[in-house]
Design a protein around this motif. Structure first.
Motif, PDB file in Angstrom:
ATOM      1  N   GLY A  95       9.923   4.292   3.663  1.00  0.00           N
ATOM      2  CA  GLY A  95       8.945   5.306   3.355  1.00  0.00           C
ATOM      3  C   GLY A  95       9.129   5.784   1.930  1.00  0.00           C
ATOM      4  N   GLY A  96       8.097   6.440   1.414  1.00  0.00           N
ATOM      5  CA  GLY A  96       8.194   6.943   0.057  1.00  0.00           C
ATOM      6  C   GLY A  96       7.019   7.818  -0.304  1.00  0.00           C
ATOM      7  N   PHE A  97       7.013   8.264  -1.546  1.00  0.00           N
ATOM      8  CA  PHE A  97       5.957   9.111  -2.078  1.00  0.00           C
ATOM      9  C   PHE A  97       5.712   8.731  -3.532  1.00  0.00           C
ATOM     10  N   SER A  98       4.433   8.663  -3.912  1.00  0.00           N
ATOM     11  CA  SER A  98       4.087   8.431  -5.308  1.00  0.00           C
ATOM     12  C   SER A  98       2.826   9.222  -5.635  1.00  0.00           C
ATOM     13  N   THR A  99       2.600   9.437  -6.912  1.00  0.00           N
ATOM     14  CA  THR A  99       1.413  10.194  -7.313  1.00  0.00           C
ATOM     15  C   THR A  99       0.140   9.400  -7.069  1.00  0.00           C
ATOM     16  N   GLU A 100       0.222   8.088  -7.041  1.00  0.00           N
ATOM     17  CA  GLU A 100      -0.969   7.275  -6.803  1.00  0.00           C
ATOM     18  C   GLU A 100      -1.247   7.080  -5.319  1.00  0.00           C
ATOM     19  N   MET A 150       6.242   1.723   5.265  1.00  0.00           N
ATOM     20  CA  MET A 150       6.042   0.291   5.415  1.00  0.00           C
ATOM     21  C   MET A 150       6.988  -0.266   6.469  1.00  0.00           C
ATOM     22  N   VAL A 151       6.467  -1.198   7.257  1.00  0.00           N
ATOM     23  CA  VAL A 151       7.265  -1.956   8.217  1.00  0.00           C
ATOM     24  C   VAL A 151       6.973  -3.425   7.947  1.00  0.00           C
ATOM     25  N   GLU A 152       8.049  -4.231   7.899  1.00  0.00           N
ATOM     26  CA  GLU A 152       7.864  -5.647   7.582  1.00  0.00           C
ATOM     27  C   GLU A 152       8.796  -6.496   8.423  1.00  0.00           C
ATOM     28  N   LEU A 153       8.284  -7.601   8.907  1.00  0.00           N
ATOM     29  CA  LEU A 153       9.071  -8.621   9.582  1.00  0.00           C
ATOM     30  C   LEU A 153       8.886  -9.897   8.771  1.00  0.00           C
ATOM     31  N   SER A 154       9.983 -10.421   8.216  1.00  0.00           N
ATOM     32  CA  SER A 154       9.854 -11.628   7.406  1.00  0.00           C
ATOM     33  C   SER A 154      10.974 -12.602   7.732  1.00  0.00           C
ATOM     34  N   ASN A 155      10.670 -13.873   7.546  1.00  0.00           N
ATOM     35  CA  ASN A 155      11.644 -14.929   7.780  1.00  0.00           C
ATOM     36  C   ASN A 155      11.488 -15.950   6.657  1.00  0.00           C
ATOM     37  N   PHE A 169       7.476 -16.826   6.368  1.00  0.00           N
ATOM     38  CA  PHE A 169       6.520 -16.120   7.203  1.00  0.00           C
ATOM     39  C   PHE A 169       6.768 -14.622   7.062  1.00  0.00           C
ATOM     40  N   ARG A 170       5.679 -13.854   6.952  1.00  0.00           N
ATOM     41  CA  ARG A 170       5.825 -12.407   6.809  1.00  0.00           C
ATOM     42  C   ARG A 170       4.655 -11.700   7.474  1.00  0.00           C
ATOM     43  N   ILE A 171       4.971 -10.650   8.222  1.00  0.00           N
ATOM     44  CA  ILE A 171       3.982  -9.695   8.734  1.00  0.00           C
ATOM     45  C   ILE A 171       4.369  -8.355   8.140  1.00  0.00           C
ATOM     46  N   GLN A 172       3.406  -7.667   7.531  1.00  0.00           N
ATOM     47  CA  GLN A 172       3.693  -6.405   6.854  1.00  0.00           C
ATOM     48  C   GLN A 172       2.594  -5.397   7.180  1.00  0.00           C
ATOM     49  N   ALA A 173       3.012  -4.181   7.489  1.00  0.00           N
ATOM     50  CA  ALA A 173       2.072  -3.081   7.713  1.00  0.00           C
ATOM     51  C   ALA A 173       2.476  -1.917   6.812  1.00  0.00           C
ATOM     52  N   ALA A 188      -2.607  -1.010   4.689  1.00  0.00           N
ATOM     53  CA  ALA A 188      -2.695  -2.456   4.516  1.00  0.00           C
ATOM     54  C   ALA A 188      -1.974  -3.154   5.660  1.00  0.00           C
ATOM     55  N   PHE A 189      -2.503  -4.303   6.024  1.00  0.00           N
ATOM     56  CA  PHE A 189      -1.868  -5.172   7.001  1.00  0.00           C
ATOM     57  C   PHE A 189      -1.977  -6.590   6.468  1.00  0.00           C
ATOM     58  N   ASN A 190      -0.836  -7.287   6.338  1.00  0.00           N
ATOM     59  CA  ASN A 190      -0.792  -8.628   5.762  1.00  0.00           C
ATOM     60  C   ASN A 190      -0.049  -9.577   6.685  1.00  0.00           C
ATOM     61  N   VAL A 191      -0.531 -10.813   6.770  1.00  0.00           N
ATOM     62  CA  VAL A 191       0.178 -11.906   7.427  1.00  0.00           C
ATOM     63  C   VAL A 191       0.198 -13.049   6.425  1.00  0.00           C
ATOM     64  N   ASP A 192       1.404 -13.470   6.017  1.00  0.00           N
ATOM     65  CA  ASP A 192       1.563 -14.499   4.992  1.00  0.00           C
ATOM     66  C   ASP A 192       2.379 -15.661   5.535  1.00  0.00           C
ATOM     67  N   PHE A 193       2.019 -16.866   5.107  1.00  0.00           N
ATOM     68  CA  PHE A 193       2.738 -18.074   5.505  1.00  0.00           C
ATOM     69  C   PHE A 193       2.791 -19.017   4.307  1.00  0.00           C
TER      70      PHE A 193
END
Length: 169
Positions: free
Chosen positions: A1-6, A12-17, A36-40, A48-53
């Motif tokens: 987690g975090g904070f930014s002015t933008e 963020m939660v991510e599962l990657s291999n 392989f990565r699933i990121q929310a 954002a929700f991403n699925v990358d391979f």
């Protein structure tokens, strides 16, 4: 987690291999060298929700295939945007181990919505949805000695993209 002015407050939660094997469920999909990565990502201003391979050796050749499916939402001060899309690219080393050429394609549905009540009528008239179809070409050279803490070398790239109307853009 975090904070930014933008982005304001964000998590963020991510599962990657980085050593995934899509053809080996008996070994928990491990050991093939694929990525392989699933990121929310969820926040007050962005989602954002991403699925990358990535397949580094497509058809047993040194040809890398990168695929990405994504859903993104951004809330700006006067409107919001939704993006739903897919990106594909093929990359190959040329000349030496430091130079890569990549050819890519992106197809995306974009919606602009939720205009602020103080927005001008011209801004509200922009409320719409559309398709983006984009081809890209990139030439990159990376001679850095480390990705995390480089002490010598350089990274340079040239990127070009075109979104032809004939393909729906």
């Amino acid at each position: 987690g975090g904070f930014s002015t933008e982005d304001s407050l964000v998590g963020m939660v991510e599962l990657s291999n980085p050593n995934f094997d899509i053809t080996n469920p008996g070994n928990w999909f491990r050991g093939g060298g694929q990525r392989f990565r699933i990121q929310a990502i969820a926040g007050l201003e962005r989602m954002a929700f991403n699925v990358d391979f990535s397949e580094p050796w497509l058809f047993d050749m040194p040809l890398r295939l990168d695929t990405s499916l994504y859903l993104k939402e951004a809330v700006y001060s006067e409107w919001a945007e939704d993006h739903l899309g897919v990106k594909l690219s093929l990359s190959r080393k040329i000349l030496d181990d430091f130079t890569t050429v990549s050819v890519g394609y992106k197809f995306e549905y974009v919606e602009v919505k939720d205009f602020d009540h103080d927005s001008t009528p011209e801004m509200r008239a922009l409320k719409a949805h559309d398709l983006v179809s984009q081809f890209s070409l990139q030439l990159a050279r990376d001679t850095r000695d480390s990705m995390m803490e480089p002490t010598e070398g350089y990274f340079a790239s040239i990127f070009s993209a075109v979104s032809p109307k004939i393909l729906g853009s």
